[in-house]
Write a protein that holds these residues in place. Structure first.
Motif, PDB file in Angstrom:
ATOM      1  N   UNK A 218     -18.219 -31.683 -20.018  1.00  0.00           N
ATOM      2  CA  UNK A 218     -16.907 -32.268 -19.767  1.00  0.00           C
ATOM      3  C   UNK A 218     -15.760 -31.295 -19.961  1.00  0.00           C
ATOM      4  N   UNK A 219     -15.777 -30.563 -21.067  1.00  0.00           N
ATOM      5  CA  UNK A 219     -14.595 -29.792 -21.440  1.00  0.00           C
ATOM      6  C   UNK A 219     -14.692 -28.298 -21.150  1.00  0.00           C
ATOM      7  N   UNK A 220     -15.882 -27.793 -20.906  1.00  0.00           N
ATOM      8  CA  UNK A 220     -16.006 -26.370 -20.627  1.00  0.00           C
ATOM      9  C   UNK A 220     -16.634 -25.614 -21.785  1.00  0.00           C
ATOM     10  N   UNK A 221     -16.217 -24.364 -21.940  1.00  0.00           N
ATOM     11  CA  UNK A 221     -16.863 -23.504 -22.940  1.00  0.00           C
ATOM     12  C   UNK A 221     -16.511 -23.988 -24.355  1.00  0.00           C
ATOM     13  N   UNK A 222     -17.499 -24.008 -25.242  1.00  0.00           N
ATOM     14  CA  UNK A 222     -17.250 -24.420 -26.643  1.00  0.00           C
ATOM     15  C   UNK A 222     -17.428 -23.243 -27.590  1.00  0.00           C
ATOM     16  N   UNK A 229     -25.585 -16.874 -36.220  1.00  0.00           N
ATOM     17  CA  UNK A 229     -25.204 -18.285 -36.221  1.00  0.00           C
ATOM     18  C   UNK A 229     -24.192 -18.602 -35.152  1.00  0.00           C
ATOM     19  N   UNK A 230     -23.931 -19.897 -34.933  1.00  0.00           N
ATOM     20  CA  UNK A 230     -23.013 -20.295 -33.864  1.00  0.00           C
ATOM     21  C   UNK A 230     -21.556 -20.006 -34.207  1.00  0.00           C
ATOM     22  N   UNK A 231     -20.782 -19.688 -33.181  1.00  0.00           N
ATOM     23  CA  UNK A 231     -19.336 -19.469 -33.337  1.00  0.00           C
ATOM     24  C   UNK A 231     -18.652 -20.309 -32.273  1.00  0.00           C
ATOM     25  N   UNK A 232     -17.694 -21.129 -32.671  1.00  0.00           N
ATOM     26  CA  UNK A 232     -16.990 -21.910 -31.647  1.00  0.00           C
ATOM     27  C   UNK A 232     -15.682 -21.218 -31.282  1.00  0.00           C
ATOM     28  N   UNK A 233     -15.233 -21.471 -30.067  1.00  0.00           N
ATOM     29  CA  UNK A 233     -14.028 -20.798 -29.564  1.00  0.00           C
ATOM     30  C   UNK A 233     -13.450 -21.591 -28.408  1.00  0.00           C
ATOM     31  N   UNK A 234     -12.111 -21.503 -28.246  1.00  0.00           N
ATOM     32  CA  UNK A 234     -11.466 -22.155 -27.109  1.00  0.00           C
ATOM     33  C   UNK A 234     -11.787 -21.408 -25.818  1.00  0.00           C
ATOM     34  N   UNK A 235     -11.802 -20.091 -25.929  1.00  0.00           N
ATOM     35  CA  UNK A 235     -12.067 -19.264 -24.743  1.00  0.00           C
ATOM     36  C   UNK A 235     -13.093 -18.198 -25.091  1.00  0.00           C
ATOM     37  N   UNK A 236     -13.889 -17.851 -24.116  1.00  0.00           N
ATOM     38  CA  UNK A 236     -14.878 -16.780 -24.274  1.00  0.00           C
ATOM     39  C   UNK A 236     -14.729 -15.835 -23.095  1.00  0.00           C
ATOM     40  N   UNK A 237     -14.686 -14.536 -23.393  1.00  0.00           N
ATOM     41  CA  UNK A 237     -14.571 -13.539 -22.330  1.00  0.00           C
ATOM     42  C   UNK A 237     -15.788 -12.631 -22.382  1.00  0.00           C
ATOM     43  N   UNK A 238     -16.435 -12.438 -21.246  1.00  0.00           N
ATOM     44  CA  UNK A 238     -17.606 -11.570 -21.179  1.00  0.00           C
ATOM     45  C   UNK A 238     -17.193 -10.181 -20.717  1.00  0.00           C
ATOM     46  N   UNK A 239     -17.553  -9.172 -21.521  1.00  0.00           N
ATOM     47  CA  UNK A 239     -17.314  -7.777 -21.139  1.00  0.00           C
ATOM     48  C   UNK A 239     -18.579  -7.006 -21.510  1.00  0.00           C
ATOM     49  N   UNK A 240     -19.685  -7.377 -20.889  1.00  0.00           N
ATOM     50  CA  UNK A 240     -20.994  -6.873 -21.319  1.00  0.00           C
ATOM     51  C   UNK A 240     -21.711  -6.074 -20.233  1.00  0.00           C
ATOM     52  N   UNK A 241     -20.997  -5.612 -19.260  1.00  0.00           N
ATOM     53  CA  UNK A 241     -21.527  -4.794 -18.158  1.00  0.00           C
ATOM     54  C   UNK A 241     -22.898  -5.255 -17.679  1.00  0.00           C
ATOM     55  N   UNK A 242     -23.921  -4.443 -17.849  1.00  0.00           N
ATOM     56  CA  UNK A 242     -25.225  -4.718 -17.243  1.00  0.00           C
ATOM     57  C   UNK A 242     -25.834  -6.057 -17.603  1.00  0.00           C
ATOM     58  N   UNK A 243     -25.371  -6.678 -18.683  1.00  0.00           N
ATOM     59  CA  UNK A 243     -25.989  -7.931 -19.110  1.00  0.00           C
ATOM     60  C   UNK A 243     -25.182  -9.169 -18.724  1.00  0.00           C
ATOM     61  N   UNK A 356     -14.070 -18.269 -14.545  1.00  0.00           N
ATOM     62  CA  UNK A 356     -15.240 -18.788 -13.839  1.00  0.00           C
ATOM     63  C   UNK A 356     -15.034 -20.278 -13.620  1.00  0.00           C
ATOM     64  N   UNK A 357     -15.994 -20.929 -13.002  1.00  0.00           N
ATOM     65  CA  UNK A 357     -15.832 -22.371 -12.765  1.00  0.00           C
ATOM     66  C   UNK A 357     -16.025 -23.163 -14.051  1.00  0.00           C
ATOM     67  N   UNK A 358     -16.477 -22.515 -15.133  1.00  0.00           N
ATOM     68  CA  UNK A 358     -16.556 -23.174 -16.434  1.00  0.00           C
ATOM     69  C   UNK A 358     -15.222 -22.951 -17.153  1.00  0.00           C
ATOM     70  N   UNK A 359     -14.457 -24.028 -17.427  1.00  0.00           N
ATOM     71  CA  UNK A 359     -13.143 -23.833 -18.064  1.00  0.00           C
ATOM     72  C   UNK A 359     -13.265 -23.060 -19.379  1.00  0.00           C
ATOM     73  N   UNK A 360     -12.403 -22.060 -19.540  1.00  0.00           N
ATOM     74  CA  UNK A 360     -12.393 -21.279 -20.774  1.00  0.00           C
ATOM     75  C   UNK A 360     -13.324 -20.080 -20.770  1.00  0.00           C
ATOM     76  N   UNK A 361     -14.127 -19.915 -19.718  1.00  0.00           N
ATOM     77  CA  UNK A 361     -15.037 -18.767 -19.651  1.00  0.00           C
ATOM     78  C   UNK A 361     -14.507 -17.746 -18.640  1.00  0.00           C
TER      79      UNK A 361
END
Lengths: 417, 87
Positions: A218-222, A229-243, A356-361
């Protein structure tokens, strides 16, 4: 801000036997929640964190890194900084990045050992000469330069170039001089951004592998799942090149990326023999000499997908045989190290800086030769994340361009292709 | 360096082959029936870029046949290779 690096701080620490230097960035306990999580403490991840904090005043940012800071592709390239691209979308972006690099040592208070070198393309075929001439005309509109020089001038400026004589398989036809090209120290770039981001309150967590993305339908990235362990966040940004492909897929997202290896290796240090970046686009090899005297040599991408980060012997041999055609005196050089960097290649060879089409990602990927793009890439990505509006220089590199096959086909991606 | 098992010539050095990209469904099966989004996906995502990839390799400096190779992209271990009749 911690100790400012200066002549006085150097002198003061020298007098106390260099025992009082402070760590350049702090260690933190991993919190269960941040406003913003950046995955990957490489060039783009750290630069994004720095610009988010410095230009857009964003707080509670964590950069999570699987290995050690600056140990990924920011350390697996050939540090060539240039803006000799083909497309109207690419050139202004890289012109800005090259300019930002030139002022970066001062802005970040860290000696990047930035060295403006000039790049000379040794052209050996007419199709390549036509391609570069076309690039020259377009670059001219955006304040980037290519100047054509004669064979005699090429040989004068690169005295070690003794091959490619008339009558050889591929005689040298001309040279193209890109005077903006530079090299600098890759570790320093990663460390400088990390130190400056840390001073602004960004938390950098090394040895913290992100194993998957947590998405609410419903809401997008959590947040993210990590090895600590898990980390929650409003937004997540991927900067991982090959992965990027693999990590995005953990959120059900299929990005148009394929991961290949790009070959590079380093020779033993020798006395100064070449003072420019030499690129031989028709042979698929380029090199420059470091301040230490080593030749840093780059080759072609390896055929076939790969996550291995090593190079195949025949790719190495192809690169070396090309190099020796033009520089026969290098045949006695010993090679010290070899590596491959990951290229996550898009269908058009241009990058993706977009939501991306996932809000917050958010994702920054597809950097084929992304070292030179670190400052502008970080700035554009930060602007998009902080304001929701793309930076004018980053706007063309959207994910949606692929839906309409609005490709930005780029021949300037690596120096050789 | 890969050693690719050509179904006709036996195990051969990678240098005898040219790379043909990720394997995908035959175009003729997709282009007449696909919706816009399926067609876009077909062109953008030729195959799945997982750890195990199916790829085409062309035995250009050998028998000239196209081979479909299933390979682990983290180790380069080849799990299977067979003639690709759709190329």
């Amino acid at each position: 801000m911690k100790t400012r690096y200066s002549f006085w701080s150097l002198a003061r620490n020298a007098l106390t036997g260099h025992r009082n230097w402070q760590p350049a960035w702090r260690q933190h306990a991993l919190k269960p929640r941040y406003d913003m999580v950046i995955v990957g403490a490489g060039g783009h991840g750290l630069a994004t964190a720095y610009y988010l904090a410095s230009r857009f005043g964003m707080k509670r940012i964590a950069v999570l890194e699987r290995g050690w800071l600056g140990g990924g592709n920011v350390a697996r390239n050939t540090v060539t900084i240039r803006s000799n691209y083909l497309r109207d979308e690419s050139i202004p972006f890289f012109v800005r990045s090259v300019k930002m690099y030139e002022g970066l040592s001062r802005e970040l208070n860290f000696n990047l050992m930035h060295s403006r070198r000039t790049m000379i393309d040794v052209v050996q075929t007419y199709p390549k000469l036509r391609d570069l001439t076309r690039r020259m005309k377009i670059m001219d509109m955006y304040g980037s330069h290519y100047d054509r020089i004669s064979v005699a001038e090429v040989r004068k400026r690169i005295p070690a170039l003794t091959g490619g004589q008339p009558g050889s398989r591929l005689p040298v036809l001309a040279g193209m001089v890109h005077r903006e090209a530079a090299v600098n120290r890759h570790d320093a770039v990663a460390w400088a951004y990390a130190r400056a981001a840390d001073a602004l309150g960004v938390e950098i967590h090394q040895n913290t592998e992100v194993t998957g993305l947590t998405v609410d339908k419903g809401t997008g990235i959590c947040g993210v799942a990590t090895s600590r362990g898990p980390v929650s966040a409003d937004s997540v940004a991927l900067a991982v090149s090959g992965h990027t492909f693999q990590l995005a897929r953990s959120a059900g997202l299929k990005l148009p990326l394929q991961t290949f290896n790009l070959t590079a290796f380093v020779s033993e240090p020798v006395k100064p023999i070449v003072d420019v970046v030499v690129n031989c686009p028709d042979l698929g090899v380029y090199f420059s000499q470091t301040a230490k005297g080593e030749l840093v040599i780059g080759g072609m991408p390896d055929a076939g997908l790969s996550y291995r980060r090593d190079i195949k012997q025949h790719v190495f041999e192809n690169t070396v045989s090309g190099l020796l055609e033009l520089f026969p005196t290098f045949r006695r050089l010993k090679m010290l190290r070899q590596w491959a960097g990951h290229l996550d290649i898009t269908p058009d060879g241009s990058p993706i800086i977009d939501r991306t089409r996932i809000p917050g990602l958010y994702v920054t990927a597809g950097w084929w030769g992304g070292y030179k793009a670190i400052p502008a890439g970080g700035l554009c990505f930060a602007k998009l994340i902080a304001t929701g509006e793309p930076h004018t220089l980053g706007a063309p590199f959207s994910l949606s361009r692929f839906d309409s096959f609005n490709y930005i086909m780029e021949t300037g991606t690596t120096t050789v292709v | 360096m890969l050693v690719i098992n050509c179904p006709f010539c036996g195990p051969r050095d990678e240098r005898e082959f040219d790379y043909g990209g990720l394997a995908k469904a035959p175009r003729s099966k997709v282009e007449r029936v696909a919706s816009n989004s399926e067609w876009t996906a077909y062109l953008l995502h030729p195959g799945d870029q997982g750890r195990i990839a199916d790829e085409y390799w062309w035995h250009a400096r050998g028998c000239g046949e196209w081979v479909r190779v299933r390979r682990d992209t983290t180790t380069h271990r080849i799990e299977q290779s067979e003639v690709e009749s759709d190329r």
